[in-house]
Write a protein that holds these residues in place. Structure first.
Motif, PDB file in Angstrom:
ATOM      1  N   THR A  86      -6.753   9.176  11.002  1.00  0.00           N
ATOM      2  CA  THR A  86      -5.586  10.034  11.178  1.00  0.00           C
ATOM      3  C   THR A  86      -6.031  11.466  11.495  1.00  0.00           C
ATOM      4  O   THR A  86      -6.840  12.037  10.762  1.00  0.00           O
ATOM      5  CB  THR A  86      -4.720  10.036   9.907  1.00  0.00           C
ATOM      6  N   PRO A  87      -5.517  12.060  12.564  1.00  0.00           N
ATOM      7  CA  PRO A  87      -5.883  13.446  12.903  1.00  0.00           C
ATOM      8  C   PRO A  87      -5.586  14.406  11.764  1.00  0.00           C
ATOM      9  O   PRO A  87      -4.514  14.348  11.153  1.00  0.00           O
ATOM     10  CB  PRO A  87      -5.000  13.750  14.125  1.00  0.00           C
ATOM     11  N   GLY A  88      -6.533  15.266  11.454  1.00  0.00           N
ATOM     12  CA  GLY A  88      -6.356  16.270  10.408  1.00  0.00           C
ATOM     13  C   GLY A  88      -6.893  15.884   9.051  1.00  0.00           C
ATOM     14  O   GLY A  88      -6.935  16.720   8.141  1.00  0.00           O
ATOM     15  N   VAL A  89      -7.328  14.642   8.893  1.00  0.00           N
ATOM     16  CA  VAL A  89      -7.822  14.180   7.589  1.00  0.00           C
ATOM     17  C   VAL A  89      -9.246  14.683   7.335  1.00  0.00           C
ATOM     18  O   VAL A  89     -10.129  14.532   8.177  1.00  0.00           O
ATOM     19  CB  VAL A  89      -7.793  12.642   7.508  1.00  0.00           C
ATOM     20  N   TRP A  90      -9.443  15.274   6.174  1.00  0.00           N
ATOM     21  CA  TRP A  90     -10.771  15.693   5.732  1.00  0.00           C
ATOM     22  C   TRP A  90     -11.301  14.788   4.622  1.00  0.00           C
ATOM     23  O   TRP A  90     -12.501  14.632   4.457  1.00  0.00           O
ATOM     24  CB  TRP A  90     -10.736  17.141   5.212  1.00  0.00           C
ATOM     25  N   THR A  91     -10.381  14.213   3.844  1.00  0.00           N
ATOM     26  CA  THR A  91     -10.781  13.410   2.696  1.00  0.00           C
ATOM     27  C   THR A  91      -9.839  12.219   2.539  1.00  0.00           C
ATOM     28  O   THR A  91      -8.630  12.355   2.739  1.00  0.00           O
ATOM     29  CB  THR A  91     -10.728  14.242   1.387  1.00  0.00           C
ATOM     30  N   VAL A  92     -10.400  11.054   2.175  1.00  0.00           N
ATOM     31  CA  VAL A  92      -9.608   9.879   1.840  1.00  0.00           C
ATOM     32  C   VAL A  92     -10.012   9.400   0.454  1.00  0.00           C
ATOM     33  O   VAL A  92     -11.190   9.145   0.196  1.00  0.00           O
ATOM     34  CB  VAL A  92      -9.791   8.743   2.862  1.00  0.00           C
ATOM     35  N   ASP A  93      -9.040   9.308  -0.442  1.00  0.00           N
ATOM     36  CA  ASP A  93      -9.270   8.779  -1.787  1.00  0.00           C
ATOM     37  C   ASP A  93      -8.691   7.366  -1.817  1.00  0.00           C
ATOM     38  O   ASP A  93      -7.479   7.178  -1.954  1.00  0.00           O
ATOM     39  CB  ASP A  93      -8.595   9.668  -2.824  1.00  0.00           C
ATOM     40  N   ASN A  94      -9.558   6.374  -1.664  1.00  0.00           N
ATOM     41  CA  ASN A  94      -9.130   4.978  -1.570  1.00  0.00           C
ATOM     42  C   ASN A  94      -9.108   4.348  -2.965  1.00  0.00           C
ATOM     43  O   ASN A  94     -10.135   3.913  -3.478  1.00  0.00           O
ATOM     44  CB  ASN A  94     -10.067   4.203  -0.646  1.00  0.00           C
ATOM     45  N   LYS A  95      -7.914   4.312  -3.558  1.00  0.00           N
ATOM     46  CA  LYS A  95      -7.758   3.765  -4.904  1.00  0.00           C
ATOM     47  C   LYS A  95      -7.167   2.353  -4.890  1.00  0.00           C
ATOM     48  O   LYS A  95      -6.703   1.864  -5.923  1.00  0.00           O
ATOM     49  CB  LYS A  95      -6.859   4.675  -5.734  1.00  0.00           C
ATOM     50  N   LEU A  96      -7.179   1.703  -3.743  1.00  0.00           N
ATOM     51  CA  LEU A  96      -6.627   0.357  -3.647  1.00  0.00           C
ATOM     52  C   LEU A  96      -7.390  -0.605  -4.547  1.00  0.00           C
ATOM     53  O   LEU A  96      -8.623  -0.547  -4.632  1.00  0.00           O
ATOM     54  CB  LEU A  96      -6.689  -0.132  -2.199  1.00  0.00           C
ATOM     55  N   ILE A 151       0.845  -1.197   0.000  1.00  0.00           N
ATOM     56  CA  ILE A 151       0.000   0.000   0.000  1.00  0.00           C
ATOM     57  C   ILE A 151       0.881   1.248   0.000  1.00  0.00           C
ATOM     58  O   ILE A 151       1.812   1.370   0.793  1.00  0.00           O
ATOM     59  CB  ILE A 151      -0.929   0.014   1.228  1.00  0.00           C
ATOM     60  N   HIS A 152       0.578   2.161  -0.901  1.00  0.00           N
ATOM     61  CA  HIS A 152       1.326   3.411  -1.009  1.00  0.00           C
ATOM     62  C   HIS A 152       0.451   4.562  -0.510  1.00  0.00           C
ATOM     63  O   HIS A 152      -0.711   4.696  -0.896  1.00  0.00           O
ATOM     64  CB  HIS A 152       1.747   3.659  -2.458  1.00  0.00           C
ATOM     65  N   VAL A 153       1.028   5.383   0.358  1.00  0.00           N
ATOM     66  CA  VAL A 153       0.302   6.484   0.984  1.00  0.00           C
ATOM     67  C   VAL A 153       0.841   7.813   0.480  1.00  0.00           C
ATOM     68  O   VAL A 153       2.054   8.031   0.430  1.00  0.00           O
ATOM     69  CB  VAL A 153       0.438   6.435   2.519  1.00  0.00           C
ATOM     70  N   LYS A 154      -0.066   8.697   0.110  1.00  0.00           N
ATOM     71  CA  LYS A 154       0.317  10.048  -0.301  1.00  0.00           C
ATOM     72  C   LYS A 154      -0.533  11.049   0.466  1.00  0.00           C
ATOM     73  O   LYS A 154      -1.757  10.901   0.546  1.00  0.00           O
ATOM     74  CB  LYS A 154       0.112  10.226  -1.813  1.00  0.00           C
ATOM     75  N   ALA A 155       0.100  12.040   1.055  1.00  0.00           N
ATOM     76  CA  ALA A 155      -0.609  13.080   1.806  1.00  0.00           C
ATOM     77  C   ALA A 155      -0.567  14.387   1.035  1.00  0.00           C
ATOM     78  O   ALA A 155       0.504  14.849   0.624  1.00  0.00           O
ATOM     79  CB  ALA A 155       0.021  13.253   3.184  1.00  0.00           C
ATOM     80  N   GLU A 156      -1.746  14.972   0.813  1.00  0.00           N
ATOM     81  CA  GLU A 156      -1.852  16.260   0.135  1.00  0.00           C
ATOM     82  C   GLU A 156      -2.718  17.176   0.985  1.00  0.00           C
ATOM     83  O   GLU A 156      -3.945  17.121   0.921  1.00  0.00           O
ATOM     84  CB  GLU A 156      -2.456  16.104  -1.261  1.00  0.00           C
ATOM     85  N   GLY A 157      -2.090  17.998   1.815  1.00  0.00           N
ATOM     86  CA  GLY A 157      -2.852  18.868   2.695  1.00  0.00           C
ATOM     87  C   GLY A 157      -3.654  18.058   3.690  1.00  0.00           C
ATOM     88  O   GLY A 157      -3.110  17.319   4.497  1.00  0.00           O
ATOM     89  N   SER A 158      -4.981  18.135   3.611  1.00  0.00           N
ATOM     90  CA  SER A 158      -5.858  17.385   4.509  1.00  0.00           C
ATOM     91  C   SER A 158      -6.397  16.116   3.857  1.00  0.00           C
ATOM     92  O   SER A 158      -7.327  15.493   4.359  1.00  0.00           O
ATOM     93  CB  SER A 158      -7.036  18.269   4.955  1.00  0.00           C
ATOM     94  N   LYS A 159      -5.799  15.724   2.726  1.00  0.00           N
ATOM     95  CA  LYS A 159      -6.276  14.572   1.959  1.00  0.00           C
ATOM     96  C   LYS A 159      -5.252  13.443   1.963  1.00  0.00           C
ATOM     97  O   LYS A 159      -4.054  13.675   1.846  1.00  0.00           O
ATOM     98  CB  LYS A 159      -6.558  15.000   0.516  1.00  0.00           C
ATOM     99  N   ILE A 160      -5.746  12.212   2.113  1.00  0.00           N
ATOM    100  CA  ILE A 160      -4.911  11.017   2.026  1.00  0.00           C
ATOM    101  C   ILE A 160      -5.313  10.229   0.784  1.00  0.00           C
ATOM    102  O   ILE A 160      -6.504   9.995   0.535  1.00  0.00           O
ATOM    103  CB  ILE A 160      -5.082  10.114   3.264  1.00  0.00           C
ATOM    104  N   ILE A 161      -4.321   9.810  -0.007  1.00  0.00           N
ATOM    105  CA  ILE A 161      -4.572   8.990  -1.188  1.00  0.00           C
ATOM    106  C   ILE A 161      -3.904   7.640  -0.985  1.00  0.00           C
ATOM    107  O   ILE A 161      -2.711   7.572  -0.680  1.00  0.00           O
ATOM    108  CB  ILE A 161      -4.015   9.659  -2.463  1.00  0.00           C
ATOM    109  N   LEU A 162      -4.678   6.569  -1.134  1.00  0.00           N
ATOM    110  CA  LEU A 162      -4.159   5.214  -0.991  1.00  0.00           C
ATOM    111  C   LEU A 162      -4.145   4.533  -2.357  1.00  0.00           C
ATOM    112  O   LEU A 162      -5.168   4.503  -3.052  1.00  0.00           O
ATOM    113  CB  LEU A 162      -5.029   4.396  -0.030  1.00  0.00           C
TER     114      LEU A 162
END
Length: 222
Positions: free
Chosen positions: A202-212, A171-182
């Protein structure tokens, strides 16, 4: 190698194992790892139980849910449903008071508003799963975290590593501001959803883009 028939039986057995479901109510159709659930049930919670049971079966790549709800000799007006939804939300310790707006149309409940944590959004939905008269739930609540610190990619990665069922190396994690991309691969829908939940926590997360993507080492044969 695993046949469609073998996967179908696995899903049927998983549904039978759920105490709240009667297997005869749910039809299971399988093609190349895609499971379609059909039938008629007398409660929204039974739809979610059947869907979750299917998702947890190894070999399932996707679930199509075509289950219909029919309340036998029982009906409630949208106003009555709305009153019960508001009451349930107000009594839930996990859902902040007066932060969720409710709309009901033909038995379908729409939840809107902003909450600081994803577990609160999930709690709002699960709180009303068992209410009689509910035919469906659209959870449109948005997350607006009170934590303003930048998201640390390593925090998500370490949390994934701690989970017993997840191979964090894939699994690869990318953080962009308040967004997490998996991105990457997992071996079950359960793992994909668990990884998404971990990212949401995760504290501070507003959006998760789950592309797994769900992948398996074996092929499906007829």
């Amino acid at each position: 190698m695993k046949t469609n028939e073998e996967l179908q039986k696995d899903v049927q057995d998983a549904i039978k194992f759920q105490p709240l479901l009667q297997a005869a109510e749910i039809g299971v159709i399988v093609k190349n790892g895609i499971v379609t659930l059909t039938g008629v049930v007398d409660g929204y919670f039974k739809k979610t139980e059947a869907e979750n049971a299917a998702k947890n079966v190894v070999g399932v790549k996707a679930v199509v849910e075509n289950i219909t709800i029919k309340y036998n000799n029982y009906s409630k007006t949208d106003s009555e449903i709305a009153e019960e939804v508001l009451k349930a939300l107000n009594e839930s310790w996990s859902v902040p008071k007066d932060k969720v707006q409710v709309k009901v149309e033909n038995g379908w409940v729409t939840l809107e508003g902003e909450l600081p944590w994803n577990y609160q959004r999930e709690a709002a939905k699960s709180t009303i799963n068992y209410l009689q008269g509910v035919k469906g739930i659209a959870n449109h609540i948005k997350i607006k975290s009170e934590v303003q610190d930048a998201i640390e990619k390593k925090d998500v990665e370490k949390a994934l590593e701690r989970h017993w069922s997840i191979n964090a190396d894939d699994i690869h994690v990318k953080a962009e501001g308040s967004k997490i991309i998996l991105t990457g691969n997992v071996t079950s829908l359960y793992q994909k959803e668990e990884a998404g939940k971990i990212a949401w926590n995760t504290p501070g997360v507003w959006t998760v883009d789950n592309k797994l993507e769900v992948e398996y080492d074996y092929s499906y044969i007829d």
